[in-house]
Design an enzyme around this catalytic site. Sequence first.
Site: not given
Length: 259
Positions: A86, A142, A227
């Site tokens: 996301d 992911h 990040s």
Amino acid sequence: MKKAIYQSLIELSGNRFNSYLLKNFTKSKVSKYINKSFVKTYNINEAEMEKPLHQYGSLQELFVRNLKEGARSIDETPNSIVSPVDGILADIGKINENSAFHVKDQDYSLVEMLGNKKRAEKYNEGIYIILYLSPSHYHRIHTPFSGTVVGKWAMGNKSYPVNELGLRLGKRPLSRNYRLITEVRLSNDKHYSVVKVGALNVNSIHPTFKGDSLKKGEELGYFSFGSTVVLLFEKDTLQIDPSVKAPMDVLVGMKIGSL
């Protein structure tokens, strides 16, 4: 003002001592008392959280939260490549023949980023994608596409902010910050790499995947502070979806291109 304070708790600075203190605060039980305010400030969707808000024992627990099963759907179109996070797809472009690319007025060398000339040359004339995660985002990483892990290594030992300002004014944070790289071989023998870039002096990247065979959408790890993820694809590997235009919001599992 409140958002600026919270942003400092998550993205922090290049000062190792300040980073150490702030990291310890966010892990403490005391920080739990700002969780509700943090969620409100960043408009975080509580309905997606794996647990009720009051069950998170610290700000960091909230920050690295899992989502409820089914909160994200992984695009199942054959050969689709999906967003691993996301976040904000901040930039996308071509890697030149010298294993470099230009973003936010700075040139980035893949030799410096990946630490090896042979690894870097593999991505000549390929595609790079930069994904930035703000404090509001779900911070687990992911897999963009199924494949076999053929390399995992770490680079760098000091980290600076990798937000919009950090990318523009920092000292090439994408190729100098602490980072963990996972390289994946596809069924057609082409490769892509997931470069996880830390934004904190104290290690903030936590791998969770331990095998070799990856399935699209499977969790690779998580960030415990601010990040960025850089995706690198070999030449003639990725076709960007026509709907993808930087900058844009993306969610885990959303189709961003095809093999």
